[in-house]
Design a protein around this motif. Structure first.
Motif, PDB file in Angstrom:
ATOM      1  N   ARG A 161       0.847  -1.196   0.000  1.00  0.00           N
ATOM      2  CA  ARG A 161       0.000   0.000   0.000  1.00  0.00           C
ATOM      3  C   ARG A 161       0.876   1.237   0.000  1.00  0.00           C
ATOM      4  O   ARG A 161       1.640   1.466   0.932  1.00  0.00           O
ATOM      5  CB  ARG A 161      -0.911   0.009   1.237  1.00  0.00           C
ATOM      6  N   ARG A 162       0.764   2.025  -1.069  1.00  0.00           N
ATOM      7  CA  ARG A 162       1.495   3.288  -1.120  1.00  0.00           C
ATOM      8  C   ARG A 162       0.900   4.259  -0.105  1.00  0.00           C
ATOM      9  O   ARG A 162      -0.258   4.135   0.293  1.00  0.00           O
ATOM     10  CB  ARG A 162       1.448   3.875  -2.530  1.00  0.00           C
ATOM     11  N   SER A 163       1.701   5.243   0.304  1.00  0.00           N
ATOM     12  CA  SER A 163       1.292   6.142   1.383  1.00  0.00           C
ATOM     13  C   SER A 163       0.014   6.904   1.069  1.00  0.00           C
ATOM     14  O   SER A 163      -0.741   7.269   1.962  1.00  0.00           O
ATOM     15  CB  SER A 163       2.418   7.136   1.703  1.00  0.00           C
ATOM     16  N   GLU A 167      -5.905   1.091  -0.305  1.00  0.00           N
ATOM     17  CA  GLU A 167      -5.811  -0.344  -0.527  1.00  0.00           C
ATOM     18  C   GLU A 167      -4.467  -0.696  -1.164  1.00  0.00           C
ATOM     19  O   GLU A 167      -3.902   0.100  -1.927  1.00  0.00           O
ATOM     20  CB  GLU A 167      -6.951  -0.818  -1.439  1.00  0.00           C
ATOM     21  N   PRO A 168      -3.950  -1.888  -0.860  1.00  0.00           N
ATOM     22  CA  PRO A 168      -2.650  -2.281  -1.437  1.00  0.00           C
ATOM     23  C   PRO A 168      -2.746  -2.634  -2.914  1.00  0.00           C
ATOM     24  O   PRO A 168      -3.804  -3.009  -3.419  1.00  0.00           O
ATOM     25  CB  PRO A 168      -2.265  -3.514  -0.599  1.00  0.00           C
ATOM     26  N   SER A 169      -1.630  -2.495  -3.606  1.00  0.00           N
ATOM     27  CA  SER A 169      -1.510  -2.882  -5.006  1.00  0.00           C
ATOM     28  C   SER A 169      -0.626  -4.118  -5.100  1.00  0.00           C
ATOM     29  O   SER A 169       0.181  -4.393  -4.210  1.00  0.00           O
ATOM     30  CB  SER A 169      -0.903  -1.746  -5.831  1.00  0.00           C
ATOM     31  N   THR A 170      -0.768  -4.860  -6.186  1.00  0.00           N
ATOM     32  CA  THR A 170       0.059  -6.045  -6.416  1.00  0.00           C
ATOM     33  C   THR A 170       1.228  -5.662  -7.316  1.00  0.00           C
ATOM     34  O   THR A 170       1.026  -5.100  -8.391  1.00  0.00           O
ATOM     35  CB  THR A 170      -0.757  -7.167  -7.075  1.00  0.00           C
ATOM     36  N   LEU A 171       2.437  -5.973  -6.866  1.00  0.00           N
ATOM     37  CA  LEU A 171       3.643  -5.651  -7.622  1.00  0.00           C
ATOM     38  C   LEU A 171       4.537  -6.882  -7.693  1.00  0.00           C
ATOM     39  O   LEU A 171       4.563  -7.703  -6.767  1.00  0.00           O
ATOM     40  CB  LEU A 171       4.419  -4.512  -6.948  1.00  0.00           C
ATOM     41  N   LEU A 203       3.701  -3.359   3.839  1.00  0.00           N
ATOM     42  CA  LEU A 203       3.785  -4.592   3.066  1.00  0.00           C
ATOM     43  C   LEU A 203       2.891  -5.633   3.747  1.00  0.00           C
ATOM     44  O   LEU A 203       3.215  -6.130   4.817  1.00  0.00           O
ATOM     45  CB  LEU A 203       5.235  -5.080   3.004  1.00  0.00           C
ATOM     46  N   SER A 204       1.746  -5.934   3.135  1.00  0.00           N
ATOM     47  CA  SER A 204       0.778  -6.817   3.794  1.00  0.00           C
ATOM     48  C   SER A 204       0.995  -8.287   3.469  1.00  0.00           C
ATOM     49  O   SER A 204       0.554  -9.165   4.222  1.00  0.00           O
ATOM     50  CB  SER A 204      -0.652  -6.417   3.411  1.00  0.00           C
TER      51      SER A 204
END
Length: 319
Positions: A161-163, A167-171, A203-204
């Protein structure tokens, strides 16, 4: 477990040569009876150690007896190779016990080499604490699991998740390793060929992929970290001149660090400070100095702070 306890007992005796049974029992977390049995076992094995009775008695290791403590186990060497990590960080990496074992061996060796155990070691006089003040790390990712996965040198799919995101993104990234900085952990990796710094707190989840990490040639964790660190800490191109109370100058140096370019003048308890930012919007950081600061130039920075201050005043005005 008994072999480890016997080694610990020998290391303690080599450091002190004479220790009471009660103290040994407390240090080893066993009963006094167990300590005496351990001493008998060592004596039977030929170690010059014995129990001395009486008011000033205790467990004694004969002078001149030396345990070769120079051979550290691989895990102990690993624990020492990450010197600078504090107790919390070592615990998260699963290195607390082996670090303590290595330190006991080193203490025993130093005493054997330099004599009197009454002379303080440098480690007794210098303490390194890498946690930031009031830091409360809430990482969802287990650092020990992440470090173990990094040994395989494989690509990773991460949920991050960017600041500015909810919601988190998949990278998919190519990781070099992790860095502990001011009490926080960061994953250093290439994202589509560009070096990036990922806060482990955001980082989830992570997953190892079958493909090997596509790391750049001649690049290491240290070289990548040095470049990223320089990019973060390099002063910006916008010079903001402020009037600051001299009583807040030390605080400003701690908060702003290398962003402070110049400090000049001193008049009626105020000084002028030039602060460098990458853009005008970054001046919102200066709001934390409250009425101890005044923005002088450029006019765009002065107007932006004024707008932010008005917004805050309206939001906190009485209904």
């Amino acid at each position: 477990m008994k072999a480890s306890r016997l080694l610990h007992l020998l290391l303690l005796l080599q450091t002190r040569q004479r220790i009471t049974t009660t103290e040994l029992a407390e240090r080893l977390e066993v009963s006094r009876r167990t300590v005496l049995r351990d001493v008998d076992a060592l004596a039977a094995a030929g170690v010059p150690v014995y129990a001395e009775r009486g008011r000033n008695g205790g467990i004694v290791l004969l002078p001149g007896a030396r345990l070769n403590a120079s051979h550290l186990e691989p895990r102990e060497l690993e624990a020492l190779s990450v010197a600078g990590l504090d107790s919390v960080q070592l615990e998260r990496l699963g290195l607390t016990a082996v670090r303590e074992s290595a330190e006991r061996k080193i203490a025993a060796r130093l005493t054997a080499e330099h004599g009197s155990p009454n002379v303080p070691r440098l480690a007794d006089l210098v303490l390194v604490e890498s946690n930031a003040w009031l830091a409360d790390s809430k990482a969802n990712t287990d650092i020990a699991d992440l470090a173990s996965a990094l040994r395989h040198r494989r690509r990773m799919r991460i949920q991050y998740r960017r600041s500015a995101e909810d919601e988190p993104s998949t990278l998919v990234v190519d990781p070099y390793g992790i860095v502990a900085k001011s009490g926080r952990w960061y994953l250093i990796a290439d994202d589509e060929g560009t070096g990036r710094l990922f806060s482990v707190e955001r980082l989830s989840a992570f997953e190892e992929l079958d493909a090997p990490a596509a790391l750049r040639s001649h690049q290491t964790l240290r070289s990548k970290w040095a470049a990223l660190k320089e990019r973060v800490e390099t002063p910006g191109r916008v010079n903001v001149t402020v009037r600051l109370r001299e009583s807040r100058l030390d605080l400003a140096r701690r908060i702003l660090g290398t962003r402070i370019h110049e400090v000049t003048g001193s008049e009626n308890g105020w000084c002028e400070v030039v602060v460098r930012y990458p853009d005008i919007e970054s001046v919102r950081q200066l709001l934390q100095f409250g009425d101890h600061i005044e923005i002088l130039t450029p006019e765009a920075a002065r107007k932006r702070v004024g707008q932010l201050a008005r917004d805050l005043a309206e939001r906190h005005s009485a209904p």
